[in-house]
Write a protein that holds these residues in place. Structure first.
Motif, short mmCIF file in Angstrom:
data_model
loop_
_atom_site.label_atom_id
_atom_site.label_comp_id
_atom_site.label_asym_id
_atom_site.label_seq_id
_atom_site.Cartn_x
_atom_site.Cartn_y
_atom_site.Cartn_z
N THR A 1 108.13 -62.00 -74.57
CA THR A 1 106.73 -62.46 -74.44
C THR A 1 106.30 -63.07 -75.77
N THR B 1 124.09 -65.07 -70.65
CA THR B 1 122.76 -65.66 -70.61
C THR B 1 122.67 -66.77 -71.65
N ILE C 1 111.00 -62.57 -66.92
CA ILE C 1 111.43 -61.92 -68.15
C ILE C 1 110.55 -62.24 -69.37
N THR D 1 117.31 -50.51 -70.32
CA THR D 1 116.64 -51.07 -71.48
C THR D 1 115.94 -50.00 -72.31
N GLY E 1 114.16 -51.01 -76.16
CA GLY E 1 113.25 -52.15 -75.98
C GLY E 1 112.00 -51.74 -75.22
N SER E 2 110.92 -52.48 -75.47
CA SER E 2 109.69 -52.16 -74.73
C SER E 2 109.26 -53.32 -73.84
N GLY E 3 110.07 -54.39 -73.79
CA GLY E 3 109.78 -55.49 -72.87
C GLY E 3 108.74 -56.46 -73.38
N ILE E 4 108.54 -56.52 -74.68
CA ILE E 4 107.57 -57.51 -75.16
C ILE E 4 108.22 -58.57 -76.07
N GLY E 5 109.52 -58.36 -76.40
CA GLY E 5 110.21 -59.29 -77.31
C GLY E 5 110.13 -60.73 -76.82
N PHE F 1 119.74 -69.04 -73.59
CA PHE F 1 118.34 -69.40 -73.87
C PHE F 1 118.34 -70.77 -74.54
N VAL G 1 114.32 -55.71 -67.21
CA VAL G 1 115.12 -55.91 -66.01
C VAL G 1 115.47 -54.57 -65.38
N TYR H 1 107.93 -56.60 -69.27
CA TYR H 1 108.91 -56.70 -68.18
C TYR H 1 110.30 -56.37 -68.69
P1 ADP Z 1 113.14 -55.67 -74.56
O1 ADP Z 1 112.31 -55.16 -75.66
O2 ADP Z 1 113.25 -54.78 -73.39
O3 ADP Z 1 114.43 -56.25 -75.00
P2 ADP Z 1 112.44 -58.43 -74.05
O4 ADP Z 1 111.15 -59.02 -73.70
O5 ADP Z 1 113.09 -58.87 -75.30
O6 ADP Z 1 112.27 -56.87 -73.99
O7 ADP Z 1 113.43 -58.70 -72.86
C1 ADP Z 1 113.01 -58.47 -71.52
C2 ADP Z 1 114.20 -58.11 -70.67
O8 ADP Z 1 115.04 -59.25 -70.50
C3 ADP Z 1 115.08 -57.08 -71.28
O9 ADP Z 1 114.66 -55.79 -70.89
C4 ADP Z 1 116.45 -57.40 -70.75
O10 ADP Z 1 116.68 -56.71 -69.55
C5 ADP Z 1 116.40 -58.88 -70.45
N1 ADP Z 1 117.10 -59.67 -71.49
C6 ADP Z 1 116.57 -60.31 -72.55
N2 ADP Z 1 117.53 -60.99 -73.23
C7 ADP Z 1 118.68 -60.77 -72.57
C8 ADP Z 1 120.04 -61.21 -72.76
N3 ADP Z 1 120.39 -61.99 -73.80
N4 ADP Z 1 120.97 -60.77 -71.87
C9 ADP Z 1 120.62 -60.01 -70.82
N5 ADP Z 1 119.38 -59.57 -70.58
C10 ADP Z 1 118.41 -59.93 -71.44
#
Ligand code: ADP
Length: 466
Positions: free
Chosen positions: A431, A454, A408, A420, A425-429, A456, A415, A413
């Motif tokens: 990163t 989840t 993740i 998403t 979202g674009s999957g870079i947050g 963190f 999920v 990436y």
């Molecule tokens: P995005 O811009 O898609 O949110 P991120 O890099 O922030 O991209 O997150 C990557 C992926 O991780 C997300 O697409 C999501 O599926 C999963 N994700 C991130 N944070 C959470 C969370 N708190 N709960 C569930 N899934 C999460």
């Protein structure tokens, strides 16, 4: 010239054993000869003393005469053992003389022993020597005996056989050790080189771009086992990277195609006079441009975090206040889903790039809101020790599948791309989050259970050592 590992290993083992065996043989052979020589010299002295004592006993003091028969017996036994004797009475007259009795037998003894000793030990100079010994009866001189023998010492046939057998045994031991070392060397070098060769083949496959194949071989050599694990990890991670790369290309194309085609269709429709360019249409065109701009911004952000370490602007600030600001700026998102947000924070000042850390917590809190259903909750807790501050963001949202957890933090990436994508979202947050945290010499970990939520966990140093 390059050599194979197995050949080199076998060579080294055999050479080591050769040197060891050679050394041991040399030392033992030297000691055996040295000790045996001492033993033989001692035995020789004893034999000579015995001859002298036995001859002395053959003197009859009453008759002042010698028992020549017995002296003859003693002389013949001595001759058969390599000692040539001459017995004289006190007037120096011969009583018995081996040479006089049987000259040819004496010559035979001299030749046999000289030949035996000089052929076996050519470096050792030796010859027949003769010594005189006094014969006494009750401390009175009764004559003398002259004894000739090969000096300084000589080996009987039995002694020589024993020495030769010992020598052969040493050679056999040496030969068996060398053969054994060749066998052991080949066996071990094979067991060493086999997994290495497999690893080389696997890396060749990786170089060709065939990712994902795993080396199945197990080895009990820990370094090799670690190497195999690393290559396997490299292979699966390259395979995943490859998948992500393809995903990125198709995602970027997909993301760009939708707003671009909407723009094109609308602009063509206006140009052809099919629709009017009213304010609603202008707004929808503008929204598409904004979408495009956001995608480009994301891509830009990605390139910016590459060399983030040198771009951090450190200040000393209150972390609790920063978290509070993040929560406030995301209040509209929180209210949309009525997410119960709790901040259990201590007042603590830390060193860091305030704007970048704001971005970290903003992304994490935003994700917690986006990937949670209505009325779920988010709690933010802090713990501190002498060096670090640990921040935990625990949501009760959708959760992340276990198989996705290792990826993740990878760029682009997501999920579940359909879910998403709806979330925008674009999957870079994450990163960006990870790069910023690592640039602050911190760590970030994630734990998650699907449908439960989840967590963190961030560990940040309170002070940045320069
Ligand atoms: P995005 O811009 O898609 O949110 P991120 O890099 O922030 O991209 O997150 C990557 C992926 O991780 C997300 O697409 C999501 O599926 C999963 N994700 C991130 N944070 C959470 C969370 N708190 N709960 C569930 N899934 C999460």
């Amino acid at each position: 010239m390059k050599q194979t590992l197995s050949r080199k290993f076998t060579f080294v083992v055999v050479l080591t054993v050769l040197i060891a065996v050679g050394f041991v043989s040399l030392i033992s052979s030297f000691f055996i000869h040295d000790r045996f020589k001492d033993y033989i010299i001692e035995k020789q002295t004893q034999t000579i003393n015995q001859i002298v004592a036995q001859v002395s006993l053959q003197y009859d003091a009453n008759n002042q005469a010698w028992d020549t028969d017995n002296v003859h017996e003693i002389g013949m036994v001595a001759l058969s053992s390599g000692y040539i004797i001459q017995v004289y009475n006190q007037d120096s007259m011969p009583v018995w003389d081996a040479e006089a009795y049987d000259m040819s037998a004496c010559v035979q003894v001299i030749n046999d022993i000289s030949h035996r000793m000089l052929s076996q030990f050519p470096n050792q100079s030796g010859s027949f020597i003769s010594s005189d010994y006094l014969l006494e009866y009750k401390e009175n001189e009764i004559g003398k005996v002259t004894i000739q023998y090969f000096g300084p010492y000589f080996y009987q046939l039995d002694d020589l056989n024993f020495i030769n057998q010992l020598q052969s045994l040493l050679w056999i031991v040496a030969l068996v050790s060398i053969l054994l070392s060749i066998f052991v060397g080949i066996f071990f070098s094979k067991s060493l080189s086999k997994p290495i060769l497999k690893t080389i083949n696997a890396t060749r496959e990786i170089v060709k771009g065939k990712y994902g194949s795993e080396i199945q071989d197990k080895t009990n050599i820990s370094e090799l086992s670690e190497l195999i694990d690393s290559i396997n990890y490299l292979s699966t991670s390259l395979s995943e990277q490859d998948r992500i790369k393809r995903q990125i290309t198709s995602d970027v194309a997909h993301e760009l195609r939708t707003p671009l085609s909407t723009l094109m269709i609308n602009i063509e429709a206006v140009r052809d006079g099919i629709v009017e360019l009213d304010s609603n249409r202008l707004k929808s065109l503008h929204d598409e441009v904004i979408r495009l701009t956001n995608i480009v911004k994301d891509l830009e952000q990605l390139t910016q975090i590459e060399n983030i370490d040198s771009k951090l602007a450190y200040t000393h600030f209150n972390l609790k206040e920063l978290l509070q600001e993040c929560i406030t700026s995301l209040e509209h998102k929180q209210k949309e889903k009525l997410i119960n947000t709790k901040l259990n924070s201590i007042d603590i000042e830390i060193d860091g790039d305030r704007n970048k850390l704001f971005q970290v917590f903003y992304n994490l809190i935003l994700n917690a809101y986006v990937y949670s259903s209505q009325k779920s909750s988010l709690s933010i807790d802090m713990m501190k020790d002498s060096k670090n501050i640990t921040i935990q963001l625990k949501d009760t949202g959708y959760g992340i599948p276990t198989e996705s957890l290792p990826y993740i933090f990878e760029r682009f990436y997501r999920v579940d791309s359909s879910r998403t994508r709806n979330s925008g979202g674009s999957g870079i947050g994450l990163t960006i989050v990870k790069r910023i945290v690592e640039a602050h010499k911190g760590e970030i970990h994630v734990e998650s259970t699907i449908d439960l939520g989840t967590t963190f966990t961030l560990i940040l140093p309170i002070q940045q050592s320069s």
